[in-house]
Design an enzyme around this catalytic site. Structure first.
Site, PDB file in Angstrom:
ATOM      1  N   LYS A 123      -2.851  -5.869 -48.640  1.00 16.87           N
ATOM      2  CA  LYS A 123      -2.505  -4.650 -48.031  1.00 16.87           C
ATOM      3  C   LYS A 123      -1.276  -4.456 -48.362  1.00 16.87           C
ATOM      4  O   LYS A 123      -0.278  -5.111 -48.246  1.00 16.87           O
ATOM      5  CB  LYS A 123      -2.611  -5.122 -46.174  1.00 16.87           C
ATOM      6  CG  LYS A 123      -2.256  -3.623 -45.475  1.00 16.87           C
ATOM      7  CD  LYS A 123      -2.458  -4.283 -44.073  1.00 16.87           C
ATOM      8  CE  LYS A 123      -1.984  -3.215 -42.966  1.00 16.87           C
ATOM      9  NZ  LYS A 123      -2.764  -3.400 -41.580  1.00 16.87           N
ATOM     10  N   SER A 165      -5.049  -0.916 -39.059  1.00 10.16           N
ATOM     11  CA  SER A 165      -4.554  -0.147 -39.908  1.00 10.16           C
ATOM     12  C   SER A 165      -3.961  -0.986 -41.382  1.00 10.16           C
ATOM     13  O   SER A 165      -3.950  -0.319 -42.589  1.00 10.16           O
ATOM     14  CB  SER A 165      -2.970  -0.237 -40.027  1.00 10.16           C
ATOM     15  OG  SER A 165      -2.773  -1.601 -39.918  1.00 10.16           O
ATOM     16  N   SER A 223      -6.689  -4.239 -36.408  1.00 14.32           N
ATOM     17  CA  SER A 223      -5.857  -3.171 -37.236  1.00 14.32           C
ATOM     18  C   SER A 223      -7.765  -3.721 -38.534  1.00 14.32           C
ATOM     19  O   SER A 223      -6.550  -3.467 -39.705  1.00 14.32           O
ATOM     20  CB  SER A 223      -4.465  -3.077 -37.822  1.00 14.32           C
ATOM     21  OG  SER A 223      -4.233  -2.412 -37.406  1.00 14.32           O
TER      22      SER A 223
END
Length: 486
Positions: free
Chosen positions: A77, A153, A177
């Site tokens: 990420k 996220s 997330s």
């Protein structure tokens, strides 16, 4: 290895092929990059890839040699972890071009596990959303329905795994997330206990302990193998989770026993759980009962009102945002304005600048109250069951409606209203997982079920997850955008 074969294996399975010499790690990286080329133009989940030669470099360095995940392609990420010499831009124009000078502790453990990182994935700006639609790289699309969000996220990581690019990817979770994207894309995602995985060395905690790091995978055993390799404290860490009694990869082979399961259908906010999700929750409760667990209705009491809960989280989130943006602006020489920062984040930054020291300490007091109250739930129940989300994956653009009218508190309130089940376990620091047990019969979209356990009890969750995976397998379900179809 052909792409059609590559996508049939999970991470542990691929590592086994490498270990026995049936396939070389470089072949796996080549297949993963082929998958990126095949599906990423449709889903926009991967923002950068690195050459396949990287696998050979790491092999020469002996990184992860003989480790359980040796040779497995992996994606980071674009936030929360630093890889020396590679960009980490946090989904923001303010940080565009930012290059990490050294590996974070977690990155070092990824290397030691044998994972070969081939690139990085999208995130909403500063992970400040539960849909992945950053201005920097554009919206990420859900492989199940390209008009819908994969959540956030860690939405880019989830979309990439769901579409078959890699079997497992990095994620972070400060209010859901990891779990929200896992639920939105039909994957397994576990948020570890606070203190289970080190955040160091550059920071001791993120969002005052609300955030943790882990991964998103297609199979339970992959997430167990990953957590085995990345868990454990580093010197100076502010939190400590007692080491597990045995590896999580061993826990998934053990029966969970007869668990006391409290079922919670509604969150604390204004939004009511949709009918399709309630039906899925009922089916999950029936499955648990059929497996011998004691299932009963429960309520989730955070110990404060919903307004107090949202307000305290907003103060912690936005106050933490201020020095983060200030430091990036100073390093980049860029202004903090609409040319570099999205509307909702800019509003949160402005609101955070008004949070006083007394406000901040009061918010920490709310965190303590919530943690104590949530913790008491596990005196009565071994596991709490909720929907991960109260609705099906939302359509892209839905969160941005009238965003100009919101201040920082209003933005956090909007996010928590759309995800009322996940954040309390971040505040409490307890582990929780989303399991892709069901799908909506009308649309075929995945529906995730969240299970939470007491502090440090990932073992309970992994045992239950493995039992559920065997009883109601999900790996045969693949989305419309799937690398194996190309």
């Amino acid at each position: 290895m052909e792409l059609s074969e590559y996508v049939t294996y999970d991470a542990v399975g691929l590592a086994e092929l490498v270990a026995c010499g049936e396939v070389a790690g470089a072949e796996l990286q080549a297949a993963a990059l082929e998958a990126v080329a095949a599906v990423n133009p449709l889903i926009n989940a991967v923002v950068e890839t690195w050459p396949a030669e990287r696998a050979e470099e790491e092999k020469e360095e002996g990184a992860g040699e003989g480790a359980p995940l040796a040779g497995v392609p992996f994606l980071l990420k674009d936030l929360g972890v630093s890889m020396a010499g590679k960009r980490v831009e946090l989904g923001s124009r303010l940080a565009k071009g930012n290059v990490a000078s050294a590996d974070s502790y977690l990155m070092r453990r990824f290397r030691e596990s044998g994972l070969v990182t081939i690139g990085r994935t999208t995130t909403p700006e500063f992970a400040y959303g539960i849909t992945t639609e950053a201005v920097l790289y554009g919206p990420t699309r859900n492989p199940w329905d390209l008009d819908r969000s994969p959540g956030g996220s860690s939405g880019g990581s989830a979309a990439a795994v769901a579409a078959g690019i890699v079997p497992i990817a990095h994620g972070t979770d400060a209010a859901g997330s990891i779990r929200i994207p896992a639920a939105s894309t039909g994957l397994f995602g576990l948020k570890p206990t606070r203190g289970r995985v080190s955040m160091g060395p550059d920071v001791d905690e993120i969002f005052n302990g609300l955030a943790v790091q882990g991964g998103i995978s297609r199979t339970v055993r992959d997430s167990a193998a990953l957590l085995d390799r990345i868990q454990g404290p580093e010197s100076g860490d502010p939190y400590f989770a007692a080491p597990p009694d045995r590896p999580y990869s061993e826990e998934i082979t053990r029966a969970p026993g007869r668990l006391r399961v409290g079922v919670i259908a509604q969150g604390g906010g204004r939004r009511r759980t949709e009918g399709a999700v309630l039906d899925a929750l009922s089916r999950t409760a029936e499955l648990l009962a059929s497996l011998g667990h004691h299932v009963q209705e429960a309520t989730l009491d955070p110990g404060v009102s919903w307004e107090q809960f949202v307000g305290a989280n907003a103060q912690l989130w936005t106050a933490n945002l201020v020095p983060w943006l200030d430091a990036l602006a100073a390093a980049s020489g860029r202004p903090i304005d609409p040319s570099t920062v999205q509307t909702e984040v800019l509003a949160s930054y402005a609101w955070g600048r008004q949070v006083t020291g007394a406000d901040f300490v009061s918010a920490l007091g709310v965190r303590n109250t919530v943690a104590r109250s949530i913790g008491r739930h596990f005196d009565r129940y071994d596991v709490l069951l909720t929907p991960t989300l109260p609705e099906l994956p939302p359509r892209l653009g839905g969160y941005a409606e009238a965003v100009e009218e919101l201040d920082g508190l209003g933005w956090i309130d909007r996010l928590f209203d759309r995800s009322p089940f996940t954040a309390c376990f971040n505040v409490a620091g307890t582990p929780a997982m989303s399991v892709p047990l069901t799908a909506d019969p009308a649309t075929g979209l995945p529906i995730g079920m969240q299970f939470a356990a007491a502090y440090g009890r990932e073992d309970t969750l992994f045992r239950l997850a493995a039992q559920l995976e065997e009883a109601a397998p999900w790996s045969h379900r693949v989305p419309a955008v799937w690398a194996g179809s190309h």
